[in-house]
Design a protein around this motif. Structure first.
Motif, PDB file in Angstrom:
ATOM      1  N   PHE A  81      -0.445 -38.388 -20.104  1.00 30.61           N
ATOM      2  CA  PHE A  81      -0.790 -39.820 -21.032  1.00 30.61           C
ATOM      3  C   PHE A  81      -1.381 -39.587 -22.242  1.00 30.61           C
ATOM      4  O   PHE A  81      -1.976 -38.426 -22.373  1.00 30.61           O
ATOM      5  CB  PHE A  81      -1.749 -40.455 -20.050  1.00 30.61           C
ATOM      6  CG  PHE A  81      -1.032 -41.053 -18.681  1.00 30.61           C
ATOM      7  CD1 PHE A  81       0.055 -41.535 -18.640  1.00 30.61           C
ATOM      8  CD2 PHE A  81      -1.724 -40.967 -17.460  1.00 30.61           C
ATOM      9  CE1 PHE A  81       0.701 -42.092 -17.360  1.00 30.61           C
ATOM     10  CE2 PHE A  81      -1.383 -41.219 -16.316  1.00 30.61           C
ATOM     11  CZ  PHE A  81       0.090 -41.805 -16.214  1.00 30.61           C
ATOM     12  N   THR A  82      -1.045 -40.269 -23.216  1.00 28.50           N
ATOM     13  CA  THR A  82      -1.715 -40.197 -24.525  1.00 28.50           C
ATOM     14  C   THR A  82      -3.105 -40.573 -24.576  1.00 28.50           C
ATOM     15  O   THR A  82      -3.750 -41.281 -23.405  1.00 28.50           O
ATOM     16  CB  THR A  82      -1.122 -41.067 -25.354  1.00 28.50           C
ATOM     17  OG1 THR A  82      -1.199 -42.550 -24.820  1.00 28.50           O
ATOM     18  CG2 THR A  82       0.300 -40.653 -25.653  1.00 28.50           C
ATOM     19  N   GLU A  83      -3.918 -40.284 -25.296  1.00 28.73           N
ATOM     20  CA  GLU A  83      -5.420 -40.459 -25.315  1.00 28.73           C
ATOM     21  C   GLU A  83      -5.628 -42.110 -25.380  1.00 28.73           C
ATOM     22  O   GLU A  83      -6.756 -42.458 -24.825  1.00 28.73           O
ATOM     23  CB  GLU A  83      -5.921 -39.845 -26.767  1.00 28.73           C
ATOM     24  CG  GLU A  83      -6.025 -38.385 -26.324  1.00 28.73           C
ATOM     25  CD  GLU A  83      -6.700 -37.676 -27.913  1.00 28.73           C
ATOM     26  OE1 GLU A  83      -7.316 -38.662 -28.692  1.00 28.73           O
ATOM     27  OE2 GLU A  83      -6.750 -36.632 -27.816  1.00 28.73           O
ATOM     28  N   THR A  84      -4.930 -42.991 -26.019  1.00 29.74           N
ATOM     29  CA  THR A  84      -5.061 -44.206 -25.819  1.00 29.74           C
ATOM     30  C   THR A  84      -4.927 -44.856 -24.628  1.00 29.74           C
ATOM     31  O   THR A  84      -5.711 -45.575 -24.172  1.00 29.74           O
ATOM     32  CB  THR A  84      -3.773 -45.062 -26.804  1.00 29.74           C
ATOM     33  OG1 THR A  84      -3.947 -44.394 -28.037  1.00 29.74           O
ATOM     34  CG2 THR A  84      -4.266 -46.537 -26.787  1.00 29.74           C
ATOM     35  N   ILE A  85      -4.150 -44.290 -23.720  1.00 33.07           N
ATOM     36  CA  ILE A  85      -4.047 -44.698 -22.178  1.00 33.07           C
ATOM     37  C   ILE A  85      -5.150 -43.986 -21.489  1.00 33.07           C
ATOM     38  O   ILE A  85      -6.262 -44.911 -20.852  1.00 33.07           O
ATOM     39  CB  ILE A  85      -2.766 -44.150 -21.731  1.00 33.07           C
ATOM     40  CG1 ILE A  85      -1.695 -44.982 -22.260  1.00 33.07           C
ATOM     41  CG2 ILE A  85      -2.696 -44.460 -19.807  1.00 33.07           C
ATOM     42  CD1 ILE A  85      -0.243 -44.588 -21.705  1.00 33.07           C
ATOM     43  N   LEU A  86      -5.930 -42.998 -21.655  1.00 30.77           N
ATOM     44  CA  LEU A  86      -6.968 -42.273 -21.139  1.00 30.77           C
ATOM     45  C   LEU A  86      -8.200 -43.068 -21.357  1.00 30.77           C
ATOM     46  O   LEU A  86      -9.241 -43.067 -20.454  1.00 30.77           O
ATOM     47  CB  LEU A  86      -6.895 -40.852 -21.228  1.00 30.77           C
ATOM     48  CG  LEU A  86      -5.491 -39.988 -20.711  1.00 30.77           C
ATOM     49  CD1 LEU A  86      -5.757 -38.538 -20.862  1.00 30.77           C
ATOM     50  CD2 LEU A  86      -5.651 -40.009 -19.217  1.00 30.77           C
TER      51      LEU A  86
ATOM     52  N   ASP B  31      -1.334 -52.538 -19.554  1.00 29.55           N
ATOM     53  CA  ASP B  31      -0.196 -51.673 -19.317  1.00 29.55           C
ATOM     54  C   ASP B  31      -0.805 -50.182 -19.297  1.00 29.55           C
ATOM     55  O   ASP B  31      -0.291 -49.465 -18.579  1.00 29.55           O
ATOM     56  CB  ASP B  31       0.567 -51.664 -20.769  1.00 29.55           C
ATOM     57  CG  ASP B  31       1.982 -50.885 -20.609  1.00 29.55           C
ATOM     58  OD1 ASP B  31       2.680 -51.254 -20.218  1.00 29.55           O
ATOM     59  OD2 ASP B  31       1.835 -49.377 -21.024  1.00 29.55           O
ATOM     60  N   ALA B  32      -1.846 -49.951 -19.805  1.00 29.59           N
ATOM     61  CA  ALA B  32      -2.529 -48.536 -19.619  1.00 29.59           C
ATOM     62  C   ALA B  32      -2.923 -48.251 -18.160  1.00 29.59           C
ATOM     63  O   ALA B  32      -2.769 -47.263 -17.716  1.00 29.59           O
ATOM     64  CB  ALA B  32      -3.883 -48.454 -20.767  1.00 29.59           C
ATOM     65  N   LEU B  33      -3.285 -49.570 -17.577  1.00 30.35           N
ATOM     66  CA  LEU B  33      -3.882 -49.025 -16.252  1.00 30.35           C
ATOM     67  C   LEU B  33      -2.744 -49.051 -15.314  1.00 30.35           C
ATOM     68  O   LEU B  33      -2.768 -48.382 -14.399  1.00 30.35           O
ATOM     69  CB  LEU B  33      -4.847 -50.515 -15.636  1.00 30.35           C
ATOM     70  CG  LEU B  33      -6.073 -50.575 -16.469  1.00 30.35           C
ATOM     71  CD1 LEU B  33      -7.014 -51.810 -16.130  1.00 30.35           C
ATOM     72  CD2 LEU B  33      -6.883 -49.447 -16.298  1.00 30.35           C
TER      73      LEU B  33
ATOM     74  N   ILE C  35       3.670 -39.798 -22.271  1.00 30.58           N
ATOM     75  CA  ILE C  35       3.712 -40.899 -21.805  1.00 30.58           C
ATOM     76  C   ILE C  35       2.846 -41.766 -22.682  1.00 30.58           C
ATOM     77  O   ILE C  35       1.592 -41.899 -22.672  1.00 30.58           O
ATOM     78  CB  ILE C  35       3.329 -41.233 -20.356  1.00 30.58           C
ATOM     79  CG1 ILE C  35       4.189 -40.316 -19.512  1.00 30.58           C
ATOM     80  CG2 ILE C  35       3.563 -42.630 -19.771  1.00 30.58           C
ATOM     81  CD1 ILE C  35       5.658 -40.596 -19.498  1.00 30.58           C
ATOM     82  N   ASP C  36       3.441 -42.973 -23.387  1.00 31.64           N
ATOM     83  CA  ASP C  36       2.506 -43.679 -24.134  1.00 31.64           C
ATOM     84  C   ASP C  36       2.463 -45.312 -23.801  1.00 31.64           C
ATOM     85  O   ASP C  36       1.654 -45.923 -24.283  1.00 31.64           O
ATOM     86  CB  ASP C  36       3.433 -43.778 -25.829  1.00 31.64           C
ATOM     87  CG  ASP C  36       4.559 -44.052 -25.777  1.00 31.64           C
ATOM     88  OD1 ASP C  36       5.438 -44.390 -24.745  1.00 31.64           O
ATOM     89  OD2 ASP C  36       4.986 -44.397 -27.068  1.00 31.64           O
ATOM     90  N   CYS C  37       3.303 -45.699 -22.800  1.00 33.12           N
ATOM     91  CA  CYS C  37       3.277 -46.808 -22.140  1.00 33.12           C
ATOM     92  C   CYS C  37       4.089 -46.744 -20.929  1.00 33.12           C
ATOM     93  O   CYS C  37       4.639 -45.728 -20.615  1.00 33.12           O
ATOM     94  CB  CYS C  37       3.924 -47.942 -23.160  1.00 33.12           C
ATOM     95  SG  CYS C  37       5.734 -47.595 -23.552  1.00 33.12           S
ATOM     96  N   PHE C  38       4.187 -48.000 -20.112  1.00 29.10           N
ATOM     97  CA  PHE C  38       4.468 -47.848 -19.000  1.00 29.10           C
ATOM     98  C   PHE C  38       5.996 -47.959 -18.938  1.00 29.10           C
ATOM     99  O   PHE C  38       6.847 -47.518 -17.810  1.00 29.10           O
ATOM    100  CB  PHE C  38       4.056 -49.174 -17.914  1.00 29.10           C
ATOM    101  CG  PHE C  38       4.532 -49.157 -16.559  1.00 29.10           C
ATOM    102  CD1 PHE C  38       4.001 -48.311 -15.693  1.00 29.10           C
ATOM    103  CD2 PHE C  38       5.330 -49.829 -15.986  1.00 29.10           C
ATOM    104  CE1 PHE C  38       4.274 -48.385 -14.245  1.00 29.10           C
ATOM    105  CE2 PHE C  38       6.138 -49.721 -14.826  1.00 29.10           C
ATOM    106  CZ  PHE C  38       5.291 -48.941 -13.869  1.00 29.10           C
TER     107      PHE C  38
END
Length: 264
Positions: A57-62, A102-104, A129-132
């Motif tokens: 996952f990207t940092e934005t998701i984490l 979306d990140a969750l 992975i930047d989105c679901f």
């Protein structure tokens, strides 16, 4: 002489330039501590920047935290042997009740995997992975061979309503086959359904007033189903009495001779 003795000789104080004063020593200590902490901070930043990230996952998701009272989905974990699209749909159905983030969705998805599917996830490239939608696309492409064989609209060509088949039985059989066809157009389904009907009141009504949508077609079919079943019910209720009446009408009528009345 007395005056000379009374005078105290001036003794110069010894000054050691190598011994710092107290204030100067405190300043040096603070500067040394600050420099040491700065070096630690720089070293940590360099380590974080150069260390490989294992998460796909990207940092934005984490950066999105999990809810404090989160419970993992209760669906069966996917091992790569069944339809991946069915698993994604079941997963989103359950997770969508709790969050629309979306990140969750991305962060929780690995908890629904096991076996070969979980191994595949752990081998994904870092920060890929930047989105679901991206995750679902990669997931479906990886396990595409596990998808079952899906029918096409050609399967509807061979469906015909039998002469003795009720309208309800035909509609259920047709709808079940249509559900197995991926991305079936409502217009195509309606066309095949109308042409598959046997001659009767329902098909006659569609000829006089065609349905504009598939929902309208189903609603009109429901009314004719009820009429058909009501007619069948009345036939069953009246059936036991009909043979008796037919037998009574078939018997010859015998009139006895009139009795002889006594003569007046």
């Amino acid at each position: 002489m007395k005056e000379k003795l009374a005078e105290k000789p001036e003794i110069p104080e010894a000054v050691d330039n190598n011994i710092p004063s107290r204030d100067h020593a405190n300043t040096d200590t603070r500067e040394a501590g600050s420099s040491y902490q700065e070096n630690i901070r720089l070293a940590s930043n360099n380590a974080l920047n150069t260390a490989p990230r294992r998460s796909p996952f990207t940092e934005t998701i984490l950066e999105v935290p999990l809810p404090g009272t989160w419970n993992n989905p209760t669906l069966n974990k996917y091992d790569g042997s069944t339809d991946p699209d069915e698993h994604v749909n079941a997963y989103l159905t359950q997770v969508g009740f709790h969050t629309a983030e979306d990140a969750l969705w991305c962060r929780i998805f690995p908890t629904s995997l096991k076996g070969a599917a979980l191994s595949w996830f752990t081998r994904l490239p870092a920060q890929s992975i930047d989105c679901f939608d991206t995750l679902a696309a990669k997931f479906g492409a990886q396990f595409t061979t596990s998808r079952p064989h899906h029918l096409t609209s050609i399967a509807l060509v061979n469906i015909r309503q039998e002469k003795s088949e009720t309208l309800r039985a035909f509609m259920n059989r047709f709808s079940k086959t249509a559900l197995d066809i991926r991305n079936l157009s409502p217009e195509v389904a309606m066309h095949h359904m109308v042409t598959a009907l046997k001659p009767g009141p329902f098909s006659d009504s569609l000829c006089m007033q065609p349905a504009t949508t598939l929902d309208e077609l189903h609603q009109r079919a429901t009314k004719y189903m009820q009429l058909e079943e009501l007619k069948e019910f009345r036939s069953r209720v009246q059936a036991p009495d009909a043979p008796e009446r037919r037998r009574d009408r078939s018997k010859p009528t015998h009139f006895g001779k009139p009795k002889d009345f006594p003569k007046a």
